[in-house]
Scaffold this motif. Structure first.
Motif, PDB file in Angstrom:
ATOM      1  N   PHE A 158       0.862  -1.172  -0.117  1.00  0.00           N
ATOM      2  CA  PHE A 158      -0.102  -0.052   0.097  1.00  0.00           C
ATOM      3  C   PHE A 158       0.918   1.326   0.022  1.00  0.00           C
ATOM      4  O   PHE A 158       0.415   2.390  -0.257  1.00  0.00           O
ATOM      5  N   ALA A 159       2.090   1.095   0.506  1.00  0.00           N
ATOM      6  CA  ALA A 159       3.011   2.272   0.173  1.00  0.00           C
ATOM      7  C   ALA A 159       3.639   2.627  -1.143  1.00  0.00           C
ATOM      8  O   ALA A 159       3.812   3.687  -1.474  1.00  0.00           O
ATOM      9  N   ALA A 169     -10.916   1.809   4.405  1.00  0.00           N
ATOM     10  CA  ALA A 169      -9.626   1.494   4.921  1.00  0.00           C
ATOM     11  C   ALA A 169      -8.795   0.813   4.018  1.00  0.00           C
ATOM     12  O   ALA A 169      -9.316   0.381   2.980  1.00  0.00           O
ATOM     13  N   ASP A 170      -7.596   0.544   4.207  1.00  0.00           N
ATOM     14  CA  ASP A 170      -6.622  -0.530   3.458  1.00  0.00           C
ATOM     15  C   ASP A 170      -7.296  -1.817   3.598  1.00  0.00           C
ATOM     16  O   ASP A 170      -7.426  -2.492   2.612  1.00  0.00           O
ATOM     17  N   GLY A 171      -7.260  -2.128   4.829  1.00  0.00           N
ATOM     18  CA  GLY A 171      -7.670  -3.562   5.211  1.00  0.00           C
ATOM     19  C   GLY A 171      -8.596  -3.537   6.388  1.00  0.00           C
ATOM     20  O   GLY A 171      -8.675  -2.812   7.377  1.00  0.00           O
ATOM     21  N   ALA A 183       0.944  -4.493   9.374  1.00  0.00           N
ATOM     22  CA  ALA A 183       1.735  -4.065  10.507  1.00  0.00           C
ATOM     23  C   ALA A 183       2.474  -2.899   9.881  1.00  0.00           C
ATOM     24  O   ALA A 183       3.140  -2.801   9.024  1.00  0.00           O
ATOM     25  N   ASN A 184       2.324  -1.630  11.004  1.00  0.00           N
ATOM     26  CA  ASN A 184       3.227  -0.585  10.888  1.00  0.00           C
ATOM     27  C   ASN A 184       3.103   0.139   9.232  1.00  0.00           C
ATOM     28  O   ASN A 184       4.136   0.287   8.779  1.00  0.00           O
ATOM     29  N   GLY A 185       1.928   0.556   9.029  1.00  0.00           N
ATOM     30  CA  GLY A 185       1.861   1.135   7.887  1.00  0.00           C
ATOM     31  C   GLY A 185       0.286   1.441   7.139  1.00  0.00           C
ATOM     32  O   GLY A 185      -0.056   2.394   6.756  1.00  0.00           O
ATOM     33  N   ALA A 186      -0.334   0.164   7.206  1.00  0.00           N
ATOM     34  CA  ALA A 186      -1.716   0.177   6.703  1.00  0.00           C
ATOM     35  C   ALA A 186      -2.701   0.627   7.393  1.00  0.00           C
ATOM     36  O   ALA A 186      -2.485   0.753   8.720  1.00  0.00           O
ATOM     37  N   ARG A 187      -3.578   1.372   6.823  1.00  0.00           N
ATOM     38  CA  ARG A 187      -4.788   2.169   7.689  1.00  0.00           C
ATOM     39  C   ARG A 187      -5.834   0.914   7.749  1.00  0.00           C
ATOM     40  O   ARG A 187      -6.445   0.524   6.964  1.00  0.00           O
TER      41      ARG A 187
END
Length: 422
Positions: A158-159, A169-171, A183-187
């Protein structure tokens, strides 16, 4: 609800051991958002391979026994190694002259016959780690066994290409508090118990899809994650005004309930007026089916888990067909490792290495893929060698399904597997 009231509620629920949705995970961490119209419409430049193609991951938590899931019944060594827990030939479901399915997976046969179910055999990674914690971390971050990465592999995807701003949301993660591939990035929204959280926070209200809960306006700057999650909570609980009910019947039990929640989220977004296929939806969903760490008395427990998996996947297909989304959905199982080839004295199996995994969807090339197990070629620890690196499955999602560059996300080059009609 005032912010201090919300935090107090969360504290009380945590102290009482209550499972609930954890909104703090919703904040985007480093991934830039794309600049798009407020309506959520997609730009014309995006082709078929974008986030309108949904990914659903199903984690088989604990380490699924691959040899009793996809069975090399024609290999005499199978019954030598598994005198007590081996599946009898008169019970198994033959796929061809060498390979069969556990009888509890009978519900999957229509999917297999429709050529919409791929079975990838021999999946694992080099220098396998047999710790639950470390091995699932390797799968979630798509790292080497000797490499420690901070971000989940979906967060890195997603980055590379941010999920459109029109998505809620992303997920979405259901039935797990672990961020895993997000972890550590996705919304990301975590729906551990969406109904409980909705009742406690009074987010379920008979409002339209685009109308925010007025009680949350004053905490927008500090708790934006709660505000953004509110529509999805309403969708998941069926409170969206005018939301048509799915006709699909979902199986009983925890996993059936998780599938139902996921499909309700998608259904609500799918019917949102003026929005494209994915609506105010998500790019990826992860479901978790717990209980696969079968060290003792495996047979009955494993059969029950596989039956839940099969029935849940078939109800998932039925709902996605009902929504017109089956051809735009890819379902993939994963697990931290397989089990040892030889049964243990407790009529169970210990931590092992490779295992088969299922891939399903309307555009899947059904059939057997990967490297079948050869039980006369076990290593010194009694484990099967790796036939397919798990990151080849991820490369298939990234390149063939979403049109991304897998080498950027996976930090190495892995070929896609021939699993999809694209």
């Amino acid at each position: 609800m005032k912010r201090r009231d919300f935090l107090a509620m969360a504290s009380v629920a945590s102290a009482a051991g209550a499972a609930m949705w954890l909104p703090a995970a919703f904040v985007a961490q480093g991934a830039a958002r794309v600049d798009e119209p407020a309506s959520g419409a997609f730009p014309d430049t995006l082709g078929e391979r974008d986030y309108r193609n949904l990914l659903i991951l199903v984690e088989l938590k604990g380490g699924n026994d691959g040899l009793n899931t996809v069975i090399p019944y024609a290999d005499p060594a199978y019954y030598t190694l598994r005198k007590n827990i081996g599946i009898r030939r008169e019970q198994l479901i033959q796929l061809d002259g060498q390979t069969a399915l556990h009888p509890a997976l009978q519900s999957l046969i229509p999917l297999w016959q429709a050529r919409e179910l791929a079975i990838v055999q021999g999946v694992g990674y080099a220098q396998p780690n047999l710790s639950h914690f470390r091995s699932i971390e390797i799968w979630d971050t798509a790292s080497r066994a000797d490499q420690y990465l901070r971000e989940g592999w979906l967060s890195r995807a997603f980055a590379q290409r941010p999920v459109p701003a029109g998505f809620a949301a992303d997920g979405v993660m259901i039935d797990s508090v672990e961020m895993g591939p997000f972890a550590n990035g996705a919304r990301t929204i975590r729906l551990v118990d969406p109904m409980q959280f909705a009742r406690m926070s009074r987010l379920v209200t008979p409002v339209s899809l685009h109308e925010r809960n007025p009680e949350l306006h004053h905490v927008h700057d500090v708790d934006r994650d709660i505000v953004n999650a509110a529509p999805v909570i309403r969708l998941a609980t069926g409170a969206h005004e005018g939301q048509p009910e799915l006709k699909t019947v979902f199986p009983p039990g925890a996993f059936g309930a998780s599938v139902r929640t996921a499909m309700q989220v998608l259904s609500a977004g799918n019917h949102a007026p003026g929005l494209p296929l994915a609506g105010e939806g998500v790019a990826a969903i992860r479901l978790t089916l717990n209980g696969f760490d079968t060290h003792q008395n495996q047979s009955g427990r494993h059969a029950a888990l596989l039956a839940q998996l099969a029935e849940g996947l078939m109800s998932m297909k039925a709902a996605l067909v009902e929504m017109g989304r089956w051809d735009h959905t890819l379902v993939m199982t994963y697990s931290e490792f397989g089990r040892r080839a030889r049964e243990n004295p407790g009529n169970g199996t210990d931590h092992g290495t490779v295992a088969p995994h299922f891939v399903a969807g309307g555009r899947v090339r059904g059939g057997l893929h990967g490297v079948p197990p050869v039980l006369t070629r076990l290593d010194g620890n009694g484990n099967l060698p790796v036939g397919v690196d798990f990151r080849e499955m991820y490369a298939t999602v990234l390149a063939s399904w979403w049109g991304l560059d897998p080498s950027i996300v996976l930090r190495e080059r892995f070929a896609s597997l021939p699993l999809l009609h694209v």
